[in-house]
Design an enzyme around this catalytic site. Sequence first.
Site, PDB file in Angstrom:
ATOM      1  N   LYS A   1       7.239  -2.010   3.465  1.00  0.00           N
ATOM      2  CA  LYS A   1       6.184  -2.146   4.474  1.00  0.00           C
ATOM      3  C   LYS A   1       6.702  -2.049   5.907  1.00  0.00           C
ATOM      4  O   LYS A   1       6.017  -1.573   6.807  1.00  0.00           O
ATOM      5  CB  LYS A   1       5.456  -3.482   4.298  1.00  0.00           C
ATOM      6  CG  LYS A   1       4.643  -3.583   3.011  1.00  0.00           C
ATOM      7  CD  LYS A   1       3.438  -2.675   3.048  1.00  0.00           C
ATOM      8  CE  LYS A   1       2.523  -2.881   1.848  1.00  0.00           C
ATOM      9  NZ  LYS A   1       1.427  -1.881   1.825  1.00  0.00           N
TER      10      LYS A   1
ATOM     11  N   GLU B   1      -4.165  -6.633   8.051  1.00  0.00           N
ATOM     12  CA  GLU B   1      -4.681  -7.224   6.817  1.00  0.00           C
ATOM     13  C   GLU B   1      -3.496  -7.338   5.871  1.00  0.00           C
ATOM     14  O   GLU B   1      -2.536  -6.582   5.984  1.00  0.00           O
ATOM     15  CB  GLU B   1      -5.764  -6.323   6.210  1.00  0.00           C
ATOM     16  CG  GLU B   1      -5.259  -5.152   5.334  1.00  0.00           C
ATOM     17  CD  GLU B   1      -4.473  -4.100   6.106  1.00  0.00           C
ATOM     18  OE1 GLU B   1      -4.638  -4.009   7.335  1.00  0.00           O
ATOM     19  OE2 GLU B   1      -3.681  -3.370   5.488  1.00  0.00           O
TER      20      GLU B   1
ATOM     21  N   SER C   1       9.941  -0.822  -4.508  1.00  0.00           N
ATOM     22  CA  SER C   1       9.285  -0.980  -3.208  1.00  0.00           C
ATOM     23  C   SER C   1       9.440  -2.363  -2.582  1.00  0.00           C
ATOM     24  O   SER C   1       9.348  -2.503  -1.365  1.00  0.00           O
ATOM     25  CB  SER C   1       7.806  -0.641  -3.338  1.00  0.00           C
ATOM     26  OG  SER C   1       7.230  -1.382  -4.388  1.00  0.00           O
TER      27      SER C   1
END
Lengths: 275, 406
Positions: free
Chosen positions: B99, B121, B388
């Site tokens: 991210k 969010e 990830s």
Amino acid sequence: MSRLSATFARLQNEGRQGLVSYVVAGDPSPSGTVGLLHQLVAAGADILEVGVPFSDPMAEGSVIQKGHERALANGMSLQGVLDIVTVFRQEDQQTPIIMMGYANPIERFGYEAFAAAGAKAGVDGLITVDLPPEEVDAIDTALKAVALDNIFLISPTTPTARIETIVERARGFIYCVAVKGVTGSGNLDANEVARNVAVIRSKTALPVAVGFGIKDAASARAVAAVADAVVVGSALIDAMVRVTEHEPAATESQVHAAAVALLESIRLGMDSSPS
Amino acid sequence: MTIEITPELFASVPDAHGRFGHFGGKFVAETLMSALSDLEALYARLKDDAAFRREFDTDLAHYVGRPSPLYEASRLSDAIGGGRIYLKREDLNHTGAHKVNNTIGQALLAKHMGKRRVIAETGAGQHGVATATVAARLGLECHVFMGEEDIRRQSLNVYRMKLLGAEVVPVTSGSRTLKDAMNEALRDWVTRVDDTFYIIGTVAGPHPYPMLVRDFQSVIGREARVQSLAQAGKLPDALVACVGGGSNAIGLFHPFLQDTEVAMYGVEAGGKGLETGAHAAPLSVGSPGVLHGNRTYLMQDDDGQILDTHSVSAGLDYPGVGPEHAWLKDIGRVNYVVANDDEALAAFHRLTRVEGIMPALETAHAMAYAERLAAEMSPDEHIIVNLSGRGDKDILTVAAIEGIEV
């Protein structure tokens, strides 16, 4: 002449500003909505805006959001809203009805199917919050084919050049959003609204209705001084919610009466405006 | 769909309207349209600007710790006895997931726009943490919208965000998960559009977000391509990544799209099983519709209402998916498959025990599918899995499922 044009022409002749009421179809109950709409007309609404409930109403403040949630919990659907309009039209052929909602339920229904069903039910116009001019071609074609007005929002952040693009496509009236924010926001600045409406008027002859943040007779009177019509939504729903919060056993007619009383006071406030 | 797959095809999307075929677009309230146009114009100017690229690359190298390694999971591969599994170690990034690649990029855009307040969010909290992190570093005010249900199941990340100085705003509307957090972030943005930059965490939302998040995340695939050639001597035979909104998957896939010999698998959350309806697999069983600013595949009912989703992993618990994935599905370039909750949990344990790498529950979905795929491949073939995120944030969830008190 469409019901919307006729209504704005009549208002102009009478030297009055229009009052647009918004409630969510199916809130507080599906069986009560038709009766509530008739009561709102009797209380002074010139145009009815009927909210089509959606699971993710991203432009609504918490009051209308919860109205959408209650309506969906009550089983309301797009077809249900069309049925409500059909029944309403059996007794009232004059008052224009605008449906206001989000793209997905209409897209799922099918743009052409929706336009046909809306026209048949007696709907006069549509506001789809998340279909800006860039995304509107497909539904616009379908609505035009049945002479339904596609009504666009113009916000305080809309640049002048973009206003020109929007008014070219707009029919019925222009919905001028009074505040940067969601429905029911506070801090309406009457001077800023006046400036924005003046810019819009310099670009189009269509009537201009102003909404978002109008909650009482005073704010309605301030906005009516510059607009052709004033939209009241969150305040009506909030008035009904307060009755239930105060008295959970309140009857539906008591709940409706709170919205009707508020609309009457707003009507009175607007009509006493020196114009 | 009869579209010829050419290298030019992938460079042609999104078009000027932000569309990937029928998908994407800008389905938002009028108030946000000029903010989106401003962002689009700024990004068009900066994306090929040498100074901007240098700023981004420097941050990725010295703050995030890139390039992330490509690690051959030998013990796991041996145990399966088929194709070799390589892990692209995004879990080793600063903040523990992919991210941050995107929040670094968007924070730079916010800085160029002079916005002092950022919002985000978050579902699992990884994007929220990555946003709070860059906000702390740049001294920006930060508000993270998070569903009440997710706040409960990701309490460690909630506390991390608070330590970083962010305000975590509980969202109590709708299903109280990621989709409702996104609604609430959009509402905040409408209200504070003048001073606020919305850092969207995935390749969804209105144009230009799906494009710019893809571009920022594509560093994953660019590195993996070079590393695969250097370490395995060839391109991978298959890529596997989990798909919620789809940012880690696009990041890995995008630089390989024109390499048609590379098969691609996006793994959605099968939840309790597709047949139960309790899942989060819009590409597998959903239908096209409009939500959160774009047209894409959605989980919805016959009335067009968005359905509640279920996944053991908060980060995959979303009823939509990025519009580029919707397009890649329709043109047949990527295969979208599912792994269920229990398969993901098994894969979580296996990777932890066999390789000493604890994956996020989101990532564990990709591992579960990669194991199945590897079993059908030969030892001279290899898969790259996007690892990830790391699983530290999920240990309380795993413990609770297994009835263990920590």
